[in-house]
Design a protein around this motif. Structure first.
Motif, mmCIF file in Angstrom:
data_model
loop_
_atom_site.group_PDB
_atom_site.id
_atom_site.type_symbol
_atom_site.label_atom_id
_atom_site.label_comp_id
_atom_site.label_asym_id
_atom_site.label_seq_id
_atom_site.Cartn_x
_atom_site.Cartn_y
_atom_site.Cartn_z
ATOM 1 N N LEU A 1 45.342 59.842 64.669
ATOM 2 C CA LEU A 1 45.974 58.970 65.670
ATOM 3 C C LEU A 1 45.713 57.495 65.417
ATOM 4 O O LEU A 1 46.410 56.641 65.932
ATOM 5 N N ASN A 2 44.680 57.204 64.610
ATOM 6 C CA ASN A 2 44.336 55.797 64.367
ATOM 7 C C ASN A 2 44.972 55.226 63.104
ATOM 8 O O ASN A 2 44.690 54.088 62.743
ATOM 9 N N ILE A 3 45.800 56.008 62.430
ATOM 10 C CA ILE A 3 46.267 55.565 61.116
ATOM 11 C C ILE A 3 47.038 54.234 61.192
ATOM 12 O O ILE A 3 46.832 53.353 60.360
ATOM 13 N N PHE A 4 47.873 54.059 62.203
ATOM 14 C CA PHE A 4 48.634 52.806 62.315
ATOM 15 C C PHE A 4 47.702 51.640 62.685
ATOM 16 O O PHE A 4 47.825 50.546 62.146
ATOM 17 N N THR A 5 46.785 51.907 63.600
ATOM 18 C CA THR A 5 45.833 50.870 64.012
ATOM 19 C C THR A 5 44.983 50.432 62.830
ATOM 20 O O THR A 5 44.723 49.238 62.643
ATOM 21 N N ASN A 6 44.551 51.415 62.028
ATOM 22 C CA ASN A 6 43.720 51.092 60.868
ATOM 23 C C ASN A 6 44.508 50.288 59.827
ATOM 24 O O ASN A 6 43.974 49.363 59.210
ATOM 25 N N TYR A 7 45.774 50.665 59.647
ATOM 26 C CA TYR A 7 46.609 49.899 58.714
ATOM 27 C C TYR A 7 46.776 48.458 59.220
ATOM 28 O O TYR A 7 46.637 47.502 58.454
ATOM 29 N N ASP A 8 47.071 48.326 60.518
ATOM 30 C CA ASP A 8 47.268 46.985 61.092
ATOM 31 C C ASP A 8 45.999 46.139 60.926
ATOM 32 O O ASP A 8 46.082 44.953 60.580
ATOM 33 N N GLY B 1 54.822 48.347 56.209
ATOM 34 C CA GLY B 1 53.735 49.326 56.071
ATOM 35 C C GLY B 1 53.796 50.394 57.148
ATOM 36 O O GLY B 1 53.646 51.589 56.861
ATOM 37 N N ASN B 2 54.009 49.974 58.384
ATOM 38 C CA ASN B 2 54.121 50.957 59.471
ATOM 39 C C ASN B 2 55.294 51.891 59.229
ATOM 40 O O ASN B 2 55.209 53.086 59.483
ATOM 41 N N GLU B 3 56.395 51.329 58.734
ATOM 42 C CA GLU B 3 57.586 52.129 58.457
ATOM 43 C C GLU B 3 57.296 53.145 57.335
ATOM 44 O O GLU B 3 57.685 54.312 57.418
ATOM 45 N N THR B 4 56.612 52.687 56.303
ATOM 46 C CA THR B 4 56.293 53.568 55.177
ATOM 47 C C THR B 4 55.366 54.697 55.621
ATOM 48 O O THR B 4 55.596 55.872 55.312
ATOM 49 N N ILE B 5 54.332 54.341 56.378
ATOM 50 C CA ILE B 5 53.393 55.362 56.869
ATOM 51 C C ILE B 5 54.113 56.331 57.809
ATOM 52 O O ILE B 5 53.926 57.545 57.735
ATOM 53 N N ASP B 6 54.963 55.782 58.668
ATOM 54 C CA ASP B 6 55.759 56.603 59.593
ATOM 55 C C ASP B 6 56.546 57.663 58.813
ATOM 56 O O ASP B 6 56.570 58.839 59.181
ATOM 57 N N ASN B 7 57.173 57.238 57.715
ATOM 58 C CA ASN B 7 57.965 58.170 56.914
ATOM 59 C C ASN B 7 57.101 59.165 56.169
ATOM 60 O O ASN B 7 57.464 60.333 56.045
ATOM 61 N N LEU B 8 55.964 58.708 55.665
ATOM 62 C CA LEU B 8 55.068 59.632 54.962
ATOM 63 C C LEU B 8 54.566 60.711 55.930
ATOM 64 O O LEU B 8 54.401 61.869 55.545
ATOM 65 N N ILE B 9 54.343 60.338 57.176
ATOM 66 C CA ILE B 9 53.903 61.317 58.180
ATOM 67 C C ILE B 9 55.068 62.250 58.528
ATOM 68 O O ILE B 9 54.922 63.475 58.508
ATOM 69 N N THR B 10 56.229 61.645 58.818
ATOM 70 C CA THR B 10 57.402 62.437 59.228
ATOM 71 C C THR B 10 57.768 63.477 58.173
ATOM 72 O O THR B 10 58.142 64.597 58.491
ATOM 73 N N HIS B 11 57.653 63.085 56.893
ATOM 74 C CA HIS B 11 58.033 63.999 55.822
ATOM 75 C C HIS B 11 56.831 64.732 55.231
ATOM 76 O O HIS B 11 56.887 65.223 54.101
ATOM 77 N N SER B 12 55.743 64.766 55.997
ATOM 78 C CA SER B 12 54.538 65.546 55.642
ATOM 79 C C SER B 12 53.976 65.206 54.272
ATOM 80 O O SER B 12 53.490 66.083 53.554
#
Lengths: 148, 109
Positions: free
Chosen positions: A25-32, A53-64
């Motif tokens: 749950l902290n992955i976006f906060t940690n990236y920021d 970066g948030n968009e890239t991480i979002d996609n990496l999560i969405t696509h497992s």
């Protein structure tokens, strides 16, 4: 910060920051926090890198893509450019995505009524914010290089 | 902060949604639920001044909400977006699709 490690390196010609992230749950906060810790970034570049970066991480999560594995990120400033690099364990889905990338770029964004989601919007945002984006699938590690 | 907070207030015919925090795939559902709850019943103003980051998940919710509101003759306006929210909207290449005002007092009557 629950990230495993962050390091800072400076040479005469460039500045480099690294971070290792895990999917939680902290992955976006940690990236920021990682991006916000880069004192060499201008406000404009910082905002670009936060969105991309948030968009890239979002996609990496969405696509497992991340799953139980780690996501390594390197931020590097050179004389005339800033490069943000993502390294994650290789996945078949990433190879398929990169094989079709030319068609993906050609496609207009569209709204899917079923999942009430816009498709292609994130990639369009990133390409508009970045100077270059390169996707490199590997046998061990998949890489995404973003230059602004 | 890992999620968003949505503060709901009333101003005349407007329902004001004040959003604080990062809008991403973990948090956009809350924004979507709130907008869908009020669309069709009120004119909606979404205050994005407290948004700390925004991915296409959030942009997609706003765009769908704008289209839904327009289709039924209601207003949906973005108010004083933070720098990062403004940049995220501009990065779509069609910022003109997002009706935006600088402050609450600029909302039409």
């Amino acid at each position: 910060m629950t990230a495993a490690a962050m390091s800072f390196e400076q040479t005469d010609l460039r500045l480099r920051l690294r971070i290792k992230l895990f999917q939680n749950l902290n992955i976006f906060t940690n990236y920021d926090s990682f991006i916000n810790s880069a004192a060499f970034l201008s406000e404009e570049d910082r905002n670009r890198l936060l969105i991309i970066g948030n968009e890239t991480i979002d996609n990496l999560i969405t696509h497992s893509e991340i799953g139980l594995n780690e996501l390594n990120i390197v931020l590097c400033k050179r004389k005339n450019e800033i490069q943000l690099s993502f390294f994650v364990q290789s996945q078949t889905s990433f190879r398929i995505f990169t094989k079709n990338i030319k068609n993906v770029y050609k496609k207009e964004i569209f709204f899917c009524e079923k999942d009430r989601r816009w498709h292609g919007l994130g990639l369009k945002m990133c390409t508009n914010l970045a100077r270059e984006i390169h996707f490199r699938p590997g046998t061990q590690i998949d890489c995404i290089f973003i230059i602004i | 902060m890992t999620g968003i907070s949505v503060e709901v207030t009333d101003k005349g015919s407007w329902k004001i949604l004040g959003i604080h925090g990062p809008i991403n795939s973990y948090s956009y559902n809350e924004l979507q639920e709130k907008t869908m709850e009020y669309i069709g019943k009120f004119d909606i103003a979404v205050d994005l001044s407290g948004v700390t980051s925004m991915t296409s998940s959030g942009i997609g919710v706003l765009l769908a909400a704008i289209e839904d509101a327009e289709a039924i003759g209601k207003k949906f306006i973005i108010v004083s977006p933070s720098e990062i929210a403004r940049l995220a909207i501009e990065s779509t290449g069609f910022a003109e699709r997002f009706p935006t005002v600088d402050s609450m007092k600029d909302l039409p009557a």
